[in-house]
Scaffold this active site. Structure first.
Site: not given
Lengths: 196, 196
Positions: B13, B182, B184
């Site tokens: 990922s 995530g 982020d």
């Protein structure tokens, strides 16, 4: 050319709502104009093959938590709409109809609040009419405007434009050719507007 | 009580790689301890009905742009491997096998940078043993380790646990029961750790 940010949104998208609570402040601070781009998210999903996060249950649960965290950070009210998903075709045609009129801000305000703060069942046309009336709109006129060929075609054109430009979800922002997806990219947009 | 953050990841990922590059900062700013939770992302996707973003072409294109922006912000290298995705099962088994060993940080670095900076194919057994050797792990020992039943079982258990706890993608962080998805969301993770 003056600075501007294009804002592709659908009132049925909670992330669009959160972005809408923040974008005017960001645009003001940068001296930029918002170019409002009402689109039909369902149409974008269909054209791109994308799906709503809620269709994966684990993702849907987390996404809700994530939206609540952002609402807390922004210090804005947010209630998940139990009637979600809501077919926003009529509401977005309404947004398109009011787009370049003085009533646009008021329209978005009442619809976004009814969708994500109060929240109401805007799947029901009578509830939509009541909501608009309470906010001082002539519901009959508003619905007539929303069903005008101009509004229908305008919404369709913006939705098609979105897909052509690579949009797959809402909200999506453009500063020039640069695209950002998601209400969690607002700091990038603020930075791009400062540079612009 | 020591503040801890669980980090569920898979070398395959992109966002896991980007998050990994920022973990030293996370540790520095919060004094947290990282609990490394290797998992098999493909199995998580399958169990939850989630799909990798590139399955929607417009989303896949945007995600690459987005990840490149974050790599620039972080000041780290990111080059998409010529073959992606690949099956990282063996590489992830290695992460489980060496989790409590002094070679672990070097192993994780070798895998993440091998794949996301140097275009090394993590599905290729020879490449894996070479990268493991760079981390100070002998080839013979490594081959045995990734084939051990207890290692396979632990990786499967991690993956099952992730799904049970609501994970649907990578990377996913937990601070106690609070889940963040995530790369982020690192700022939210840091805030949560500072509250914890």
């Amino acid at each position: 050319m003056s600075k501007q940010v294009e804002f592709f949104f659908d009132v049925g998208s909670p992330a669009s709502y959160l972005a809408w609570t923040q974008l005017p402040g960001i645009a003001d601070a940068a001296g930029a104009a918002i170019v409002w781009k009402p689109m039909l998210l369902g149409g974008v999903f269909k054209a791109t093959g994308n799906r709503s996060p809620v269709e994966v249950p684990a993702k849907g649960q987390y996404t809700h938590r994530d939206l609540v965290r952002h609402a807390e950070r922004y210090q804005v009210p947010f209630q998940y709409n139990p009637h979600f998903p809501i077919n926003t075709l009529l509401l977005m045609r309404g947004a398109e109809a009011y787009r370049d009129t003085p009533a646009f801000d008021a329209y978005l305000h009442v619809v976004f609040r009814a969708m994500w703060v109060e929240p109401r069942n805007l799947n029901d046309p009578e509830e939509v009419a009541r909501t608009l009336e309470e906010a001082g709109f002539d519901a009959g006129e508003a619905l007539e405007q929303a069903q005008s060929p101009r509004a229908k075609e305008g919404l369709k054109a913006t939705t098609e434009e979105a897909v052509t430009r690579g949009v797959f979800g809402a909200p999506t922002f453009f500063v020039g050719e640069e695209m950002w997806f998601g209400q969690d990219r607002l700091d990038w947009i603020a930075a791009a507007l400062r540079r612009a | 009580m020591t503040r801890q953050v669980e980090f569920f990841f898979d070398f395959v990922s992109t966002a896991s790689y980007l998050a990994w590059t920022q973990l030293p900062r996370l540790v520095r700013e919060t004094g947290t301890e990282i609990l490394w939770r290797p998992m098999v992302l493909g199995a998580v996707m399958k169990a939850t009905g989630n799909q990798p973003p590139p399955s929607i072409p417009a989303k896949g294109r945007y995600m690459r742009t987005d990840f490149s922006r974050w790599a620039r912000r972080y000041g780290v290298d990111l080059h998409y491997p010529s073959r992606h995705p690949v099956n990282t099962m063996a590489a992830m088994r290695g992460a489980v096998a060496y989790l409590d060993r002094p070679e672990f940080p070097a192993y994780v670095r070798a895998m993440f940078e091998g794949f996301w900076v140097h275009d090394r194919d993590l599905e290729d057994t020879d490449v894996l043993t070479e990268l493991a050797r760079e981390a100070g792990i002998g080839a013979e020992e490594f081959r045995e380790a990734v084939d051990r039943q207890d290692v396979k079982d632990r990786l499967r258990a991690n993956t099952d646990e992730a799904v049970e706890r609501g994970v649907f993608g990578a990377p996913t962080f937990f601070v106690g029961d609070e889940m963040f998805f995530g790369q982020d969301r690192l700022d939210f993770v840091i805030e949560e750790l500072q509250r914890a």
